[in-house]
Write a protein that holds these residues in place. Structure first.
Motif, PDB file in Angstrom:
ATOM      1  N   ASP A 120       0.835  -1.323  -0.048  1.00 39.26           N
ATOM      2  CA  ASP A 120       0.176   0.086   0.018  1.00 39.26           C
ATOM      3  C   ASP A 120       0.879   1.403   0.105  1.00 39.26           C
ATOM      4  O   ASP A 120       1.847   1.234   0.530  1.00 39.26           O
ATOM      5  CB  ASP A 120      -1.019   0.028   1.217  1.00 39.26           C
ATOM      6  N   TYR A 121       0.472   2.162  -0.382  1.00 35.80           N
ATOM      7  CA  TYR A 121       1.262   3.430  -0.782  1.00 35.80           C
ATOM      8  C   TYR A 121       0.295   4.428  -0.526  1.00 35.80           C
ATOM      9  O   TYR A 121      -0.940   4.659  -0.926  1.00 35.80           O
ATOM     10  CB  TYR A 121       1.888   3.468  -2.020  1.00 35.80           C
ATOM     11  N   SER A 122       0.633   5.570   0.174  1.00 35.24           N
ATOM     12  CA  SER A 122       0.193   7.030   0.340  1.00 35.24           C
ATOM     13  C   SER A 122       0.989   8.163   0.224  1.00 35.24           C
ATOM     14  O   SER A 122       2.167   7.767   0.755  1.00 35.24           O
ATOM     15  CB  SER A 122      -0.811   7.207   1.524  1.00 35.24           C
ATOM     16  N   ARG A 123       0.831   9.140  -0.102  1.00 35.90           N
ATOM     17  CA  ARG A 123       1.326  10.313   0.116  1.00 35.90           C
ATOM     18  C   ARG A 123       0.811  11.313   1.128  1.00 35.90           C
ATOM     19  O   ARG A 123      -0.496  11.871   1.053  1.00 35.90           O
ATOM     20  CB  ARG A 123       1.585  11.454  -1.341  1.00 35.90           C
ATOM     21  N   GLU A 124       1.532  11.577   2.077  1.00 31.96           N
ATOM     22  CA  GLU A 124       0.630  12.249   3.364  1.00 31.96           C
ATOM     23  C   GLU A 124       1.369  13.392   3.908  1.00 31.96           C
ATOM     24  O   GLU A 124       2.876  13.049   4.315  1.00 31.96           O
ATOM     25  CB  GLU A 124       0.538  11.320   4.430  1.00 31.96           C
ATOM     26  N   GLY A 125       1.138  14.531   3.723  1.00 33.16           N
ATOM     27  CA  GLY A 125       2.229  15.768   4.241  1.00 33.16           C
ATOM     28  C   GLY A 125       3.565  15.798   3.889  1.00 33.16           C
ATOM     29  O   GLY A 125       4.317  16.438   4.467  1.00 33.16           O
ATOM     30  N   GLY A 126       3.416  15.402   2.353  1.00 34.36           N
ATOM     31  CA  GLY A 126       5.062  15.804   1.728  1.00 34.36           C
ATOM     32  C   GLY A 126       5.922  14.512   1.910  1.00 34.36           C
ATOM     33  O   GLY A 126       6.983  14.438   1.621  1.00 34.36           O
ATOM     34  N   PHE A 127       5.171  13.445   2.729  1.00 36.32           N
ATOM     35  CA  PHE A 127       6.121  12.203   2.940  1.00 36.32           C
ATOM     36  C   PHE A 127       5.423  10.795   2.072  1.00 36.32           C
ATOM     37  O   PHE A 127       4.077  10.938   1.990  1.00 36.32           O
ATOM     38  CB  PHE A 127       6.041  11.831   4.448  1.00 36.32           C
ATOM     39  N   ASN A 128       6.362  10.177   1.368  1.00 32.64           N
ATOM     40  CA  ASN A 128       5.777   8.892   0.783  1.00 32.64           C
ATOM     41  C   ASN A 128       5.744   7.898   2.164  1.00 32.64           C
ATOM     42  O   ASN A 128       6.589   7.839   2.871  1.00 32.64           O
ATOM     43  CB  ASN A 128       6.912   8.302  -0.064  1.00 32.64           C
ATOM     44  N   ARG A 129       4.711   7.312   2.146  1.00 29.75           N
ATOM     45  CA  ARG A 129       4.633   6.165   3.208  1.00 29.75           C
ATOM     46  C   ARG A 129       4.224   4.906   2.498  1.00 29.75           C
ATOM     47  O   ARG A 129       3.300   4.845   1.816  1.00 29.75           O
ATOM     48  CB  ARG A 129       3.269   6.635   4.101  1.00 29.75           C
ATOM     49  N   THR A 130       5.313   3.958   2.495  1.00 36.49           N
ATOM     50  CA  THR A 130       4.916   2.730   1.637  1.00 36.49           C
ATOM     51  C   THR A 130       4.687   1.638   2.926  1.00 36.49           C
ATOM     52  O   THR A 130       5.716   1.487   3.761  1.00 36.49           O
ATOM     53  CB  THR A 130       6.018   2.401   0.806  1.00 36.49           C
ATOM     54  N   ARG A 131       3.707   0.695   2.774  1.00 35.84           N
ATOM     55  CA  ARG A 131       3.620  -0.498   3.591  1.00 35.84           C
ATOM     56  C   ARG A 131       3.533  -1.817   2.823  1.00 35.84           C
ATOM     57  O   ARG A 131       2.815  -2.041   1.831  1.00 35.84           O
ATOM     58  CB  ARG A 131       2.317  -0.293   4.333  1.00 35.84           C
ATOM     59  N   VAL A 132       4.421  -2.489   3.320  1.00 31.39           N
ATOM     60  CA  VAL A 132       4.491  -3.866   2.551  1.00 31.39           C
ATOM     61  C   VAL A 132       4.208  -4.904   3.480  1.00 31.39           C
ATOM     62  O   VAL A 132       4.803  -4.952   4.883  1.00 31.39           O
ATOM     63  CB  VAL A 132       6.291  -4.141   2.130  1.00 31.39           C
ATOM     64  N   THR A 133       3.170  -5.933   3.255  1.00 32.69           N
ATOM     65  CA  THR A 133       2.950  -6.930   4.100  1.00 32.69           C
ATOM     66  C   THR A 133       3.814  -8.209   3.697  1.00 32.69           C
ATOM     67  O   THR A 133       3.482  -8.614   2.476  1.00 32.69           O
ATOM     68  CB  THR A 133       1.618  -7.105   4.196  1.00 32.69           C
ATOM     69  N   LEU A 134       4.264  -8.886   4.461  1.00 35.24           N
ATOM     70  CA  LEU A 134       4.971 -10.223   4.043  1.00 35.24           C
ATOM     71  C   LEU A 134       3.908 -11.409   4.807  1.00 35.24           C
ATOM     72  O   LEU A 134       3.852 -10.940   6.227  1.00 35.24           O
ATOM     73  CB  LEU A 134       6.439 -10.268   4.840  1.00 35.24           C
ATOM     74  N   ALA A 135       3.737 -12.234   4.086  1.00 35.20           N
ATOM     75  CA  ALA A 135       3.062 -13.262   4.830  1.00 35.20           C
ATOM     76  C   ALA A 135       4.008 -14.263   5.284  1.00 35.20           C
ATOM     77  O   ALA A 135       4.985 -14.513   5.030  1.00 35.20           O
ATOM     78  CB  ALA A 135       2.107 -14.323   3.861  1.00 35.20           C
ATOM     79  N   LYS A 136       3.637 -14.862   6.578  1.00 30.71           N
ATOM     80  CA  LYS A 136       4.366 -15.848   7.213  1.00 30.71           C
ATOM     81  C   LYS A 136       4.452 -17.217   7.047  1.00 30.71           C
ATOM     82  O   LYS A 136       4.003 -17.957   7.628  1.00 30.71           O
ATOM     83  CB  LYS A 136       4.443 -15.747   8.656  1.00 30.71           C
ATOM     84  N   CYS A 137       4.746 -17.603   5.643  1.00 29.64           N
ATOM     85  CA  CYS A 137       4.550 -18.874   5.367  1.00 29.64           C
ATOM     86  C   CYS A 137       5.979 -19.230   4.610  1.00 29.64           C
ATOM     87  O   CYS A 137       6.629 -18.294   4.166  1.00 29.64           O
ATOM     88  CB  CYS A 137       3.327 -19.220   4.524  1.00 29.64           C
ATOM     89  N   THR A 138       6.458 -20.509   4.330  1.00 32.69           N
ATOM     90  CA  THR A 138       7.579 -20.739   3.632  1.00 32.69           C
ATOM     91  C   THR A 138       7.546 -21.262   2.249  1.00 32.69           C
ATOM     92  O   THR A 138       8.500 -21.045   1.647  1.00 32.69           O
ATOM     93  CB  THR A 138       8.195 -21.787   4.598  1.00 32.69           C
ATOM     94  N   GLN A 139       6.270 -21.307   1.666  1.00 31.19           N
ATOM     95  CA  GLN A 139       6.061 -21.686   0.411  1.00 31.19           C
ATOM     96  C   GLN A 139       5.874 -20.528  -0.506  1.00 31.19           C
ATOM     97  O   GLN A 139       4.862 -19.865  -0.370  1.00 31.19           O
ATOM     98  CB  GLN A 139       5.024 -22.691   0.208  1.00 31.19           C
ATOM     99  N   GLU A 140       6.697 -20.383  -1.367  1.00 28.48           N
ATOM    100  CA  GLU A 140       6.960 -19.142  -2.259  1.00 28.48           C
ATOM    101  C   GLU A 140       5.735 -18.844  -2.724  1.00 28.48           C
ATOM    102  O   GLU A 140       4.983 -17.800  -3.009  1.00 28.48           O
ATOM    103  CB  GLU A 140       8.083 -19.259  -2.928  1.00 28.48           C
ATOM    104  N   ASN A 141       4.928 -19.623  -3.500  1.00 25.96           N
ATOM    105  CA  ASN A 141       3.684 -19.737  -4.242  1.00 25.96           C
ATOM    106  C   ASN A 141       2.711 -19.457  -3.343  1.00 25.96           C
ATOM    107  O   ASN A 141       1.572 -18.707  -3.852  1.00 25.96           O
ATOM    108  CB  ASN A 141       3.543 -20.931  -5.029  1.00 25.96           C
ATOM    109  N   ALA A 142       2.657 -19.973  -2.206  1.00 26.91           N
ATOM    110  CA  ALA A 142       1.504 -19.812  -1.299  1.00 26.91           C
ATOM    111  C   ALA A 142       1.517 -18.407  -0.839  1.00 26.91           C
ATOM    112  O   ALA A 142       0.396 -17.678  -0.407  1.00 26.91           O
ATOM    113  CB  ALA A 142       1.264 -20.882  -0.151  1.00 26.91           C
TER     114      ALA A 142
END
Lengths: 147, 117
Positions: A120-142
């Motif tokens: 997710d990305y937003s531009r707030e008050g002159g700042f880039n705010r990037t949020r990345v969620t990683l899933a806690k599983c070990t199989q890449e495809n899943a």
């Protein structure tokens, strides 16, 4: 139970290695498996490298703030910087190599897009705010919902 | 990162140990470029003791591929740990590099005859 790491890069080029060491230590504390530990370090490394390469050059807003939260089933990475507005979600999630076309530029973002369960990305008050969620599983495809 | 170059008549062979990131990659890049400029035909990377690689490290391999592929040469990557192999898979680079389990197979990739004859 959640656990959180906050790291401020006041001088991003100089503090980059320290950030990656802190992420490694956080991964150790959380006993993350090797694959997830690597994904976490790589995503943070690539996003911060991108901020350093394209971010603010001077002034008090050169700093980059990184937050990592282990929510149990997922890990949320938040990167906040005052660089040029840049929305990584607009970047292709296709493989970095397509139809024999070997691209070098944008490789880091391509890896991030393919490793993330969500961005997710937003531009707030002159700042880039990037949020990345990683899933806690070990199989890449899943783990990968974007490919 | 620890970098060890092994002499071979037909290839530049590098064993890379530790982290291949923005700090350490320039050293590998410099040595790879020197080898390519010397006219080496193939590039072999032993990653059996590699713990981390980012896009800066991958770029060196792609650069080698771009130089060697038009000449019929190969970039051979061997011994990659499972969690790093994932990056080669999702990036698609496992389709342009020759991925091998170990150095023995890597050497066979560039010289498939049993005795190198």
């Amino acid at each position: 139970m959640t656990a959180r790491l906050d790291f401020a890069l006041l001088h991003p080029e100089e503090d980059h290695a320290g950030l990656l060491a802190a992420v490694e230590e956080f991964a150790d504390t959380q006993a993350l498996p090797a694959a997830l530990r690597y994904r976490l370090g790589l995503v943070v490394d690539e996003l911060v490298s991108n901020c350093i390469a394209h971010g603010a050059r001077t002034g008090r807003d050169r700093g980059i703030r990184v937050g990592i939260t282990d929510h149990g089933g997922t890990i949320l990475i938040e990167i906040v910087d005052a660089g040029t507005p840049f929305d990584p979600t607009s970047y292709t999630s296709r493989r970095c190599l397509d139809d024999g076309d070997v691209r070098v530029g944008g490789m880091g973002l391509c890896l991030v897009r393919n490793l993330a369960a969500q961005i997710d990305y937003s531009r707030e008050g002159g700042f880039n705010r990037t949020r990345v969620t990683l899933a806690k599983c070990t199989q890449e495809n899943a783990c990968n919902s974007m490919k | 990162m620890q970098l060890h170059e092994i002499e071979h008549p037909a290839a530049a062979v590098f064993q890379v140990k530790g982290r291949l990131d923005s700090t350490s990659t320039p050293e590998l890049e410099k040595k790879v470029l020197l080898s390519l400029d010397r006219g080496v035909r193939h590039l072999i990377l032993d990653f059996s003791e590699l713990e981390y690689i980012n896009s800066a490290g991958l770029r060196v391999l792609v650069m080698g591929y771009q130089r060697l592929n038009p000449l019929g040469g190969h970039v051979v990557v061997c011994g990659v740990r499972d969690y790093i192999a994932e990056i080669f898979d999702i990036s698609g680079y496992d389709r342009i590099f020759n991925m091998c389990a170990d150095m023995e197979r890597a050497l066979r990739e560039i010289d498939p005859t049993p005795d190198g004859q």
